[in-house]
Design a protein around this motif. Structure first.
Motif, mmCIF file in Angstrom:
data_model
loop_
_atom_site.group_PDB
_atom_site.id
_atom_site.type_symbol
_atom_site.label_atom_id
_atom_site.label_comp_id
_atom_site.label_asym_id
_atom_site.label_seq_id
_atom_site.Cartn_x
_atom_site.Cartn_y
_atom_site.Cartn_z
ATOM 1 N N GLU A 144 7.405 0.585 5.019
ATOM 2 C CA GLU A 144 7.812 -0.485 4.105
ATOM 3 C C GLU A 144 7.579 -1.808 4.803
ATOM 4 O O GLU A 144 8.037 -2.011 5.937
ATOM 5 N N ASN A 145 6.878 -2.731 4.146
ATOM 6 C CA ASN A 145 6.620 -4.013 4.794
ATOM 7 C C ASN A 145 7.696 -5.028 4.450
ATOM 8 O O ASN A 145 8.669 -4.721 3.747
ATOM 9 N N LEU A 186 7.090 -3.724 -0.135
ATOM 10 C CA LEU A 186 6.059 -2.830 -0.654
ATOM 11 C C LEU A 186 5.917 -1.616 0.268
ATOM 12 O O LEU A 186 5.993 -1.742 1.490
ATOM 13 N N VAL A 222 3.601 1.023 2.112
ATOM 14 C CA VAL A 222 2.251 0.886 2.660
ATOM 15 C C VAL A 222 1.821 2.219 3.265
ATOM 16 O O VAL A 222 2.576 2.847 3.999
ATOM 17 N N THR A 234 -6.171 0.757 3.292
ATOM 18 C CA THR A 234 -4.738 0.483 3.150
ATOM 19 C C THR A 234 -4.402 0.476 1.673
ATOM 20 O O THR A 234 -5.110 -0.150 0.867
ATOM 21 N N TYR A 272 -1.234 -0.349 -0.963
ATOM 22 C CA TYR A 272 0.095 -0.929 -1.162
ATOM 23 C C TYR A 272 0.656 -0.419 -2.478
ATOM 24 O O TYR A 272 -0.054 -0.384 -3.496
ATOM 25 N N LYS A 285 3.714 -0.956 -5.299
ATOM 26 C CA LYS A 285 4.744 -1.876 -5.773
ATOM 27 C C LYS A 285 5.529 -1.222 -6.885
ATOM 28 O O LYS A 285 4.954 -0.609 -7.801
ATOM 29 N N GLU A 329 -8.883 -2.112 0.546
ATOM 30 C CA GLU A 329 -7.476 -2.355 0.274
ATOM 31 C C GLU A 329 -7.223 -2.178 -1.212
ATOM 32 O O GLU A 329 -7.982 -2.678 -2.051
ATOM 33 N N LEU A 333 -4.049 -1.934 -4.428
ATOM 34 C CA LEU A 333 -2.685 -2.147 -4.894
ATOM 35 C C LEU A 333 -2.411 -1.165 -6.018
ATOM 36 O O LEU A 333 -3.221 -1.018 -6.941
#
Length: 916
Positions: free
Chosen positions: A515-516, A520, A522, A543, A545, A547, A566, A568
């Protein structure tokens, strides 16, 4: 076609011979005997036989399904049969009702390759056939075919700087004056020294080196050597026969060694040494296979494109180059060229020997070697290197450059594209399912709902219609065009890529969930394919993420580089379940002092070291992961709270070897420093030194001048564990991720100050001394301990006063004490009990009981001390009384002794009286 067979060309001194074997396995097994897999035409007078022990002969000979057909020129009757039965002594007999036909296998130096037929009776015939492994003198049996070097039979005279040699191949040498000797040295004084005998010689052929060697030896003794009496010794002969297409007669030289030993080596150049063996045009690499055999043109050739200077180059691969040159008697034909350059009626051989297909770092190539002598460097021969490039379209060989006697060609073709050997896939269509939960700060996350069994999520690239991004959370991406791809969470698929090795590229497998700072989830991947270009090695990684929203939108691409992706993913699957916090605390087992990290905002760390390794660990977890670009491994941790003086440290010991010279570490020490603000924990890295990584952890828990925020909870077990999945996060800006030599270096406190004090315990009675350092105590006292001997309870007490202030008293001068009790283990005494004084101050001391034999020696006493003064006085009086009685008895005995007996016999001699 040569595609399913092998070809072999031998050039002898009198003619060029081309032999074609139609398969790679030229033998078969029948009734326990091995035969050539070949159809033979054998003639004997008016008889003709067609024979194949392994397979059926052509139907035109004697009908269908026959293995033998025997005919006579004057008789229309045909003798045939379709099966053999086992005979005796390497013999096979034809099962026929017409006549008896037997096959006899043998091997001798007088046999020839073709079978011999003879008639042994009215209707009886015998075929003499060579065994498949037979190698007569001066021949090599290569894949069931005899390579005949008997045309080299000759005596050759070779001169060196100081010696004269006579070397005969394939027979005895008359110059050596001895039967069976093939080679010898003739000295300046006409002495003859044999080097090799015919019976000890053997020809060998290495097709990987295209090398022919004659090995021989001779063992001499004084009675065997002509004119040269000597001690028994053994000499060795080696003749390397090298290909030279242009020589009409062989040329041989002596290879001068730096120091002449027992081996004598010669180099012979001859066209008889030019042997072309069938190349291997199929190669496997991991679970991929490459096959360029269909580039062979059976009755044609390829014309090389873009050759400069009005020259023409023609070539063939995976088979012989067959071209109708005019004139036929040209240099390329004479040297069996695989690639020939033609310019103004000049023929240049740029490579005769076809090497096997090779692959190196996915580069597919074939070398054509041993061409004509290079004009620019006469010590070299021309060579051609063909680089094959996988392509959807079919191209032709293209000239790139000529450099240092080497011609370089590129060839774009679909034949250079790999195919997958699915049988070699260790994890073909096997899904790897990972745990997808994270528990941190009282929240439980579970991404398991996003997992697709045997499937994948697909994201289309908005700018390139050929690109697709494949994802599978908590499992592996499965794609039919990459059945051997291993454990990939993210992959990039390029439908325009012809090379299957790069059509679906792994961007790494799942590492862990963290968790960052923005809340979020990760997932960072590791172990992807190579995204580097021009030979560079850069591993692909990605990576993702996650949400939390009330529904699932699916993944979307945020950014990409040449080696990173990357994404999301807005989804309700990343929303947490709120849970009660689990206690995460550590108690000093000696002092009872407890540090509780339960309320920390984060207990996770990520450390990048100079060795390109990344370490992830959590205060509240009992393992740690060490990750490289390719892999992660979990290593057990051991965490303890320790105190040095007035400072408190959390020690995290990593169970692995450490090399301090390479900036490695296997212990991480967190020095707790006071920060008056509650829950404002932050870290500052100090240094790596002597395998220790030191951090300063600033926290309110270290503020000793205030009332402790955390009280000792007697109900909390010393073995409290924080049960969560490993999870990691990047720390704030105060945490230095990149370790370098510019950090301030400070000394780590020692565990044991006693090593500098040399503290000794001495038995005052016996003088025995004992060094306390040998106990390896975890004590931080600045001085040697107070020593108390308890001989009644049989133990020795060592009382250490430390520099640590007792936390459970308001008197600042009170110091924490460590009491070490050395108990003598070989006596049946009760274990030492705590005294009233110890019980009253138990909050400010620690007790350690050790069973040690040294305690027994420290408690030893002298004899007088063991008995006591009263016991010794009693013993002395008893001894005097006994001596008085003995004296009176002797006196009366001597007074009334029997006459006639020698008095000396009754005397009582004594020298010592020993009291034990």
């Amino acid at each position: 076609m040569f595609l399913n067979g092998v070809w072999l060309c031998l050039l002898f001194s009198t003619l060029n011979c081309q032999f074609v074997l139609e398969n790679f396995t030229p033998t078969c097994l029948k009734s326990g005997l091995t035969f050539f897999r070949k159809t033979w035409d054998i003639t004997y007078g008016d008889y003709k036989m067609i024979l194949n022990v392994c397979d059926y002969i052509p139907d035109s000979a004697c009908g269908q399904h026959q293995k033998v057909c025997l005919t006579h020129s004057q008789n229309p009757l045909k003798i045939h049969g379709n099966e053999f039965i086992n005979g005796i002594d390497e013999q096979l007999i034809l099962n026929s009702r017409q006549c008896n036909v037997s096959i006899q296998l043998s091997c001798s130096d007088h046999l020839i390759e073709n079978p011999q037929l003879r008639k042994t009776g009215k209707c009886e015939f015998e075929v003499s056939m060579m065994t498949v492994d037979c190698a007569p003198k001066c021949m090599i049996n290569y894949r069931g075919h005899l390579m005949n070097f008997r045309p080299l039979k000759h005596t050759y005279h070779v001169h060196s700087k100081s010696e004269h040699f006579s070397v005969a191949l394939c027979g005895s040498n008359q110059d050596c004056n001895q039967n069976g000797v093939s080679s010898c040295t003739i000295t300046n004084k006409s002495a003859i020294i044999p080097l090799s005998s015919v019976d000890n010689e053997q020809l060998t052929f290495r097709d990987d080196e295209n090398e022919i060697k004659l090995h021989g030896s001779f063992k001499s003794s004084s009675e065997l050597v002509v004119k040269t009496p000597s001690k028994e010794k053994k000499t060795e002969l080696e003749v390397l026969i090298k290909c030279n297409w242009t020589l009409s007669t062989p040329h041989i030289i002596y290879k001068e060694p730096q120091n002449q030993g027992k081996r004598f080596s010669f180099l012979m150049e001859a066209k008889e040494g030019c042997v072309k063996v069938p190349p291997q045009c199929v190669i496997n690499d991991k679970f991929y296979t490459y096959n360029v055999t269909n580039l062979h043109k059976n009755n044609g050739y390829w014309i090389v494109e873009d050759v400069p200077g009005n020259k023409m180059m023609i070539l063939n691969v995976c088979g012989l180059l067959k071209a109708k040159f005019n004139p036929e008697d040209n240099n390329c034909n004479k040297s069996s060229s695989q690639i020939c350059e033609i310019h103004n009626d000049t023929y240049t051989n740029r490579g005769s020997f076809h090497q096997d297909l090779a692959i190196n770092n996915e580069r597919l190539s074939i070398s054509l070697t041993d061409g004509d002598v290079c004009d620019g460097d006469p010590s070299k021969q021309l060579r051609t290197e063909i680089n094959f490039i996988c392509s959807k379209s079919e191209g032709k060989p293209k000239f790139i450059k000529e450099e240092h006697c080497v011609t370089y060609l590129n060839w774009k073709t679909s034949s250079a594209c790999p195919n997958i050997i699915e049988a070699k896939c260790e994890n073909k269509h096997i899904d790897t399912h990972h745990s997808c939960t994270l528990e941190t700060s009282g929240k439980l996350y579970n991404l398991g709902g996003l997992y697709k069994k045997d499937g994948k999520y697909t994201v289309k690239d908005k700018h390139d219609g050929n690109l697709e991004y494949l994802l599978n959370v908590c499992g592996s991406v499965i794609d039919e065009e990459a059945p051997c791809m291993q454990d990939a969470m993210v992959a990039l698929k390029n439908s325009s890529e012809a090379n299957l090795r790069h059509k679906v590229m792994s961007y790494g497998g799942m590492r862990n969930i963290s968790e960052n700072a923005e809340g979020l989830l990760v997932i960072e991947t590791y172990g992807g394919g190579n995204c580097g270009k021009n030979g560079a090695i850069i591993y692909c990684r990605s990576t993702v993420y996650f949400k939390c929203i009330g529904y699932d939108e699916g993944p979307m691409l945020l950014s990409k580089t040449d080696s990173t992706l990357e994404f999301l993913w807005r989804t309700n699957n990343s929303c947490p379940e709120i849970k009660d916090k689990t206690r995460c605390s550590f108690k000093n087992p000696f002092t009872g002092f407890l540090v509780d990290f339960t309320q920390f905002k984060s207990t996770q760390l990520k450390i990048k070291s100079l060795t390109n390794s990344t370490y992830f660990f959590d205060f509240c977890e009992n393992d740690k992961s060490k990750c490289t670009e390719l892999d992660c491994k979990y290593i057990a941790l051991n965490k303890t709270i320790v105190e040095y003086g007035n400072e408190t440290y959390l020690e995290v010991n990593i169970n692995e070897h450490c090399n301090s010279s390479e900036n490695q570490f296997n212990k991480t020490v967190f020095k707790l420093t006071c920060d008056a603000i509650l829950y404002n924990e932050h870290f500052e890295m100090k240094y790596i030194k002597n395998c220790i990584l030191l951090f300063e952890l600033k926290t309110h828990l270290a503020c000793l001048e205030k009332e402790p925020v955390i009280k000792i909870d007697e109900k909390l077990s010393d073995n409290t564990e924080y049960k969560v999945q490993p999870s990691y996060k990047e720390h704030d800006s105060n945490f230095h991720e990149q370790i370098n030599e510019n950090h301030k270096v400070i000394d780590v406190p020692h565990h044991n100050f006693l090593t500098e004090l040399n503290c000794l315990v001495k038995n005052p009675n016996t003088g025995y001394q004992f060094n306390i350092n040998s106990l390896n105590l975890n004590v931080t006292s600045p001085k040697c301990p107070e020593i108390i001997f308890n001989r009644t309870k049989r133990y020795v007490s060592l009382i250490f006063e430390t520099e640590k202030t007792c936390r459970q008293t308001s008197v600042a001068s009170n110091k924490f004490q460590s009491i070490v009790i050395l108990n003598c283990p070989n006596e049946s005494n009760d274990s030492p009990r705590k005294t009233e004084e110890l019980l009253k101050s138990s909050d400010c001391l620690e007790n350690v009981i050790l069973q040690r034999m040294e305690a027994c020696k420290l408690l030893e006493e002298t004899i007088s001390q063991k008995l006591g003064s009263g016991s010794v006085a009693g013993i002395i009086i008893g001894v005097i009384a006994i001596l008085s009685v003995i004296g009176l008895a002797v006196y009366f005995y001597l007074k009334w002794r029997v006459p006639g007996v020698r008095s000396s016999y009754y005397s009582m001699p004594y020298n010592k009286v020993c009291i034990i």
